[in-house]
Design a protein around this motif. Sequence first.
Motif, PDB file in Angstrom:
ATOM      1  N   LEU A  83       0.834  -1.201   0.000  1.00  0.00           N
ATOM      2  CA  LEU A  83       0.000   0.000   0.000  1.00  0.00           C
ATOM      3  C   LEU A  83       0.870   1.254   0.000  1.00  0.00           C
ATOM      4  O   LEU A  83       0.645   2.179  -0.783  1.00  0.00           O
ATOM      5  N   VAL A  84       1.879   1.264   0.865  1.00  0.00           N
ATOM      6  CA  VAL A  84       2.772   2.423   0.944  1.00  0.00           C
ATOM      7  C   VAL A  84       3.504   2.621  -0.380  1.00  0.00           C
ATOM      8  O   VAL A  84       3.576   3.738  -0.902  1.00  0.00           O
ATOM      9  N   LYS A  85       4.029   1.547  -0.933  1.00  0.00           N
ATOM     10  CA  LYS A  85       4.772   1.661  -2.202  1.00  0.00           C
ATOM     11  C   LYS A  85       3.876   2.142  -3.331  1.00  0.00           C
ATOM     12  O   LYS A  85       4.280   2.988  -4.137  1.00  0.00           O
ATOM     13  N   VAL A 123      -8.322   2.627  -6.361  1.00  0.00           N
ATOM     14  CA  VAL A 123      -7.640   1.622  -7.191  1.00  0.00           C
ATOM     15  C   VAL A 123      -6.635   0.851  -6.339  1.00  0.00           C
ATOM     16  O   VAL A 123      -6.549  -0.379  -6.425  1.00  0.00           O
ATOM     17  N   ILE A 124      -5.903   1.569  -5.503  1.00  0.00           N
ATOM     18  CA  ILE A 124      -4.925   0.906  -4.626  1.00  0.00           C
ATOM     19  C   ILE A 124      -5.642  -0.068  -3.687  1.00  0.00           C
ATOM     20  O   ILE A 124      -5.215  -1.216  -3.521  1.00  0.00           O
ATOM     21  N   LEU A 125      -6.740   0.362  -3.106  1.00  0.00           N
ATOM     22  CA  LEU A 125      -7.495  -0.516  -2.207  1.00  0.00           C
ATOM     23  C   LEU A 125      -8.064  -1.717  -2.954  1.00  0.00           C
ATOM     24  O   LEU A 125      -8.111  -2.830  -2.413  1.00  0.00           O
ATOM     25  N   LYS A 126      -8.476  -1.508  -4.195  1.00  0.00           N
ATOM     26  CA  LYS A 126      -9.011  -2.614  -4.993  1.00  0.00           C
ATOM     27  C   LYS A 126      -7.906  -3.609  -5.327  1.00  0.00           C
ATOM     28  O   LYS A 126      -8.118  -4.827  -5.269  1.00  0.00           O
ATOM     29  N   VAL A 127      -6.721  -3.124  -5.669  1.00  0.00           N
ATOM     30  CA  VAL A 127      -5.589  -4.006  -5.970  1.00  0.00           C
ATOM     31  C   VAL A 127      -5.260  -4.870  -4.750  1.00  0.00           C
ATOM     32  O   VAL A 127      -4.980  -6.060  -4.877  1.00  0.00           O
ATOM     33  N   LEU A 128      -5.318  -4.269  -3.565  1.00  0.00           N
ATOM     34  CA  LEU A 128      -4.996  -4.997  -2.332  1.00  0.00           C
ATOM     35  C   LEU A 128      -6.178  -5.804  -1.800  1.00  0.00           C
ATOM     36  O   LEU A 128      -6.049  -6.498  -0.794  1.00  0.00           O
ATOM     37  N   GLU A 129      -7.323  -5.710  -2.468  1.00  0.00           N
ATOM     38  CA  GLU A 129      -8.555  -6.379  -2.045  1.00  0.00           C
ATOM     39  C   GLU A 129      -8.938  -5.960  -0.634  1.00  0.00           C
ATOM     40  O   GLU A 129      -9.343  -6.766   0.197  1.00  0.00           O
ATOM     41  N   ASN A 177      -9.023   0.290   8.467  1.00  0.00           N
ATOM     42  CA  ASN A 177      -7.594   0.411   8.801  1.00  0.00           C
ATOM     43  C   ASN A 177      -6.753   0.764   7.577  1.00  0.00           C
ATOM     44  O   ASN A 177      -5.835   1.580   7.658  1.00  0.00           O
ATOM     45  N   TYR A 178      -7.073   0.159   6.447  1.00  0.00           N
ATOM     46  CA  TYR A 178      -6.315   0.437   5.230  1.00  0.00           C
ATOM     47  C   TYR A 178      -6.647   1.824   4.680  1.00  0.00           C
ATOM     48  O   TYR A 178      -5.772   2.526   4.179  1.00  0.00           O
ATOM     49  N   ILE A 179      -7.892   2.201   4.794  1.00  0.00           N
ATOM     50  CA  ILE A 179      -8.299   3.542   4.342  1.00  0.00           C
ATOM     51  C   ILE A 179      -7.611   4.600   5.207  1.00  0.00           C
ATOM     52  O   ILE A 179      -7.094   5.596   4.685  1.00  0.00           O
ATOM     53  N   ASP A 180      -7.575   4.370   6.525  1.00  0.00           N
ATOM     54  CA  ASP A 180      -6.899   5.316   7.425  1.00  0.00           C
ATOM     55  C   ASP A 180      -5.404   5.396   7.114  1.00  0.00           C
ATOM     56  O   ASP A 180      -4.824   6.491   7.113  1.00  0.00           O
ATOM     57  N   ALA A 181      -4.784   4.250   6.861  1.00  0.00           N
ATOM     58  CA  ALA A 181      -3.350   4.247   6.534  1.00  0.00           C
ATOM     59  C   ALA A 181      -3.098   5.029   5.250  1.00  0.00           C
ATOM     60  O   ALA A 181      -2.151   5.823   5.164  1.00  0.00           O
ATOM     61  N   LEU A 182      -3.946   4.838   4.276  1.00  0.00           N
ATOM     62  CA  LEU A 182      -3.803   5.557   3.008  1.00  0.00           C
ATOM     63  C   LEU A 182      -4.024   7.053   3.204  1.00  0.00           C
ATOM     64  O   LEU A 182      -3.291   7.877   2.635  1.00  0.00           O
ATOM     65  N   ASN A 183      -4.987   7.416   4.041  1.00  0.00           N
ATOM     66  CA  ASN A 183      -5.230   8.835   4.337  1.00  0.00           C
ATOM     67  C   ASN A 183      -4.021   9.455   5.036  1.00  0.00           C
ATOM     68  O   ASN A 183      -3.660  10.610   4.757  1.00  0.00           O
ATOM     69  N   GLN A 184      -3.400   8.721   5.943  1.00  0.00           N
ATOM     70  CA  GLN A 184      -2.206   9.236   6.629  1.00  0.00           C
ATOM     71  C   GLN A 184      -1.057   9.436   5.649  1.00  0.00           C
ATOM     72  O   GLN A 184      -0.325  10.428   5.728  1.00  0.00           O
ATOM     73  N   ILE A 185      -0.904   8.508   4.711  1.00  0.00           N
ATOM     74  CA  ILE A 185       0.156   8.648   3.702  1.00  0.00           C
ATOM     75  C   ILE A 185      -0.105   9.889   2.853  1.00  0.00           C
ATOM     76  O   ILE A 185       0.801  10.683   2.593  1.00  0.00           O
ATOM     77  N   ARG A 186      -1.356  10.071   2.413  1.00  0.00           N
ATOM     78  CA  ARG A 186      -1.697  11.230   1.579  1.00  0.00           C
ATOM     79  C   ARG A 186      -1.480  12.532   2.362  1.00  0.00           C
ATOM     80  O   ARG A 186      -1.027  13.529   1.801  1.00  0.00           O
ATOM     81  N   LYS A 187      -1.821  12.510   3.650  1.00  0.00           N
ATOM     82  CA  LYS A 187      -1.637  13.700   4.491  1.00  0.00           C
ATOM     83  C   LYS A 187      -0.165  14.061   4.568  1.00  0.00           C
ATOM     84  O   LYS A 187       0.213  15.239   4.430  1.00  0.00           O
ATOM     85  N   LYS A 188       0.701  13.087   4.786  1.00  0.00           N
ATOM     86  CA  LYS A 188       2.135  13.339   4.862  1.00  0.00           C
ATOM     87  C   LYS A 188       2.702  13.804   3.520  1.00  0.00           C
ATOM     88  O   LYS A 188       3.574  14.662   3.461  1.00  0.00           O
ATOM     89  N   GLN A 189       2.168  13.253   2.437  1.00  0.00           N
ATOM     90  CA  GLN A 189       2.604  13.689   1.100  1.00  0.00           C
ATOM     91  C   GLN A 189       2.239  15.160   0.887  1.00  0.00           C
ATOM     92  O   GLN A 189       3.032  15.924   0.338  1.00  0.00           O
TER      93      GLN A 189
END
Length: 109
Positions: A68-70, A81-87, A93-105
Amino acid sequence: MGSNIDDLMYSIILKRAYDKYSKKYSDVNNQLIMNLQNQLKESFLVGYSEGHQNGFQDGIVEAKLNTLVKLAVHTDLADQVILKVLEKEGEVNYIDALNQIRKKQNEQA
């Protein structure tokens, strides 16, 4: 000196009594020991199996989070799309992790 002889006689009587007891109940004792060993073995196997399964699941979660991070950092894929690829669509938890990554970006940009 009498005390030493009394102690020796007591230990001989005690040993004979224990030998007689162990001969009389050896089958029962062996069966109890076997049952105990089987219960310990079963408990170990159940614990090992559950631990292995938990470790395996932890490894899968870690691999998916690393992916997910990569994907989030090194590609321009949309979050869905990323969430769909990872099923993992709809998993908080995955949505929150992705939101944190986007926030840091966004903070680094």
